[in-house]
Design a protein around this motif. Structure first.
Motif, short mmCIF file in Angstrom:
data_model
loop_
_atom_site.label_atom_id
_atom_site.label_comp_id
_atom_site.label_asym_id
_atom_site.label_seq_id
_atom_site.Cartn_x
_atom_site.Cartn_y
_atom_site.Cartn_z
N LEU A 1 -8.36 -3.08 -0.80
CA LEU A 1 -8.50 -1.69 -0.39
C LEU A 1 -8.30 -0.77 -1.59
O LEU A 1 -9.04 0.20 -1.77
CB LEU A 1 -7.49 -1.34 0.71
CG LEU A 1 -7.49 0.12 1.18
CD1 LEU A 1 -8.87 0.53 1.68
CD2 LEU A 1 -6.45 0.35 2.26
N VAL A 2 -7.31 -1.07 -2.43
CA VAL A 2 -7.07 -0.25 -3.61
C VAL A 2 -8.31 -0.23 -4.50
O VAL A 2 -8.74 0.82 -4.97
CB VAL A 2 -5.85 -0.76 -4.39
CG1 VAL A 2 -5.72 -0.01 -5.72
CG2 VAL A 2 -4.59 -0.61 -3.56
N GLN A 3 -8.91 -1.40 -4.71
CA GLN A 3 -10.11 -1.46 -5.54
C GLN A 3 -11.26 -0.67 -4.91
O GLN A 3 -12.02 0.00 -5.61
CB GLN A 3 -10.54 -2.90 -5.75
CG GLN A 3 -11.77 -3.04 -6.66
CD GLN A 3 -12.24 -4.47 -6.82
OE1 GLN A 3 -11.53 -5.41 -6.43
NE2 GLN A 3 -13.41 -4.66 -7.40
N LEU B 1 0.82 -1.20 0.00
CA LEU B 1 0.00 0.00 0.00
C LEU B 1 0.86 1.26 0.00
O LEU B 1 1.93 1.29 0.61
CB LEU B 1 -0.91 0.02 1.23
CG LEU B 1 -2.05 -1.00 1.27
CD1 LEU B 1 -2.77 -0.94 2.61
CD2 LEU B 1 -3.04 -0.76 0.13
N SER B 2 0.37 2.29 -0.65
CA SER B 2 1.02 3.59 -0.60
C SER B 2 0.90 4.15 0.82
O SER B 2 0.09 3.68 1.62
CB SER B 2 0.37 4.55 -1.60
OG SER B 2 -1.01 4.73 -1.27
N ALA B 3 1.67 5.17 1.11
CA ALA B 3 1.67 5.73 2.47
C ALA B 3 0.31 6.27 2.85
O ALA B 3 -0.14 6.09 4.00
CB ALA B 3 2.73 6.84 2.56
N ASP B 4 -0.40 6.92 1.90
CA ASP B 4 -1.70 7.48 2.25
C ASP B 4 -2.73 6.39 2.50
O ASP B 4 -3.56 6.51 3.41
CB ASP B 4 -2.18 8.47 1.18
CG ASP B 4 -2.31 7.84 -0.19
OD1 ASP B 4 -1.74 6.76 -0.42
OD2 ASP B 4 -2.99 8.45 -1.05
N LEU B 5 -2.68 5.30 1.72
CA LEU B 5 -3.61 4.21 1.96
C LEU B 5 -3.25 3.43 3.22
O LEU B 5 -4.14 2.93 3.92
CB LEU B 5 -3.64 3.26 0.76
CG LEU B 5 -4.46 3.74 -0.44
CD1 LEU B 5 -4.39 2.73 -1.58
CD2 LEU B 5 -5.92 3.98 -0.05
N GLN B 6 -1.97 3.34 3.54
CA GLN B 6 -1.57 2.70 4.79
C GLN B 6 -2.10 3.48 5.98
O GLN B 6 -2.59 2.91 6.96
CB GLN B 6 -0.05 2.58 4.87
CG GLN B 6 0.44 1.75 6.06
CD GLN B 6 -0.02 0.32 5.98
OE1 GLN B 6 0.22 -0.38 5.01
NE2 GLN B 6 -0.72 -0.13 7.02
N ALA B 7 -2.02 4.80 5.89
CA ALA B 7 -2.55 5.65 6.96
C ALA B 7 -4.06 5.51 7.06
O ALA B 7 -4.62 5.47 8.16
CB ALA B 7 -2.16 7.10 6.71
N PHE B 8 -4.72 5.43 5.91
CA PHE B 8 -6.17 5.26 5.92
C PHE B 8 -6.54 3.92 6.54
O PHE B 8 -7.48 3.82 7.33
CB PHE B 8 -6.72 5.34 4.49
CG PHE B 8 -8.19 5.07 4.40
CD1 PHE B 8 -9.11 6.03 4.79
CD2 PHE B 8 -8.66 3.85 3.94
CE1 PHE B 8 -10.48 5.78 4.72
CE2 PHE B 8 -10.02 3.58 3.87
CZ PHE B 8 -10.93 4.55 4.26
#
Length: 226
Positions: free
Chosen positions: A24-26, A3-10
């Protein structure tokens, strides 16, 4: 997939660590950027709506064992409607991580109520598919929080309540007229007037016609019943 940093934070904000991060990406991918190799969140939205409904039905039955079906139904609707999903989405910063096409970005897609509500349902489905029903239920109850306990005993939306009030007095349903629209195309402000045939009116403004109609109905209901 990482996951990207912003999605990891989310992911941390919603309290679920994804074993299958592609879900999650989808779930945050809007149809405006979908492609043959990139699935959007529409199918997940369909599933998430059903998972949310089951969790809320269970929670309401557990919170009030004496309530009738007629009392539970409007509370249920208040908790699962798009407005409630969008409110939760805003609280967890879902709009900031949405993957949108350029046109949606320019039109304020990250703030649109319907888009946020749909995406929140898709995130619920992603958690369900990744961790099972228990994980989805835990997340939903955590994010919806006090909403379940505090939902109004009579949680009918204002337009429904006003229409039922009118019908109970032999009146036709109220009408809703757009009397003004201001602001840029990506962030419009609608002013709606609710009218009864008996002459009573009330106006309200909001960022969507639906929200403005609800607010106008609530104001008019307060006038005729107050």
């Amino acid at each position: 997939m990482k996951l990207s940093a912003d999605l990891q934070a989310f992911s941390s904000r919603i309290g679920h660590d994804f074993r299958r991060p592609e879900l999650l990406v989808q779930s945050v991918t809007h149809s405006s950027v979908s492609s043959p190799t990139r699935d959007d969140n529409q199918r997940l939205e369909f599933l998430g709506d059903r998972v949310l409904g089951l969790v809320m039905a269970e929670a309401l039955l557990a919170s009030d064992r004496a309530a009738s079906e007629g009392q539970l139904a409007p509370r249920f609707n208040a908790l699962v409607r798009k407005e409630a999903c969008a409110d939760v989405a805003r609280e967890v910063g879902l709009g900031a991580v949405l993957k949108l096409g350029r046109s949606e970005q320019l039109s304020g897609g990250r703030r649109k109520q319907a888009l946020l509500g749909d995406a929140m349902e898709a995130v619920i489905a992603a958690v369900y598919l990744d961790g099972g029903f228990a994980a989805a239920r835990d997340m939903i109850l955590r994010l919806w929080g006090a909403r379940v306990a505090q939902v109004d005993v009579d949680a009918r939306d204002a337009k429904t309540a006003l229409q039922e009030w009118a019908q109970g007095r032999g009146l036709p349903p109220p009408s809703y007229i757009e009397v003004a629209r201001e602001g840029p195309d990506h962030a419009p402000e609608f002013r709606i007037e609710a009218r009864l045939v008996t002459g009573e009116t009330a106006q309200a403004s909001a960022g969507s016609k639906r929200a403005a109609e609800q607010a106008a109905a609530k104001a008019l209901l307060g006038e005729v019943t107050g």
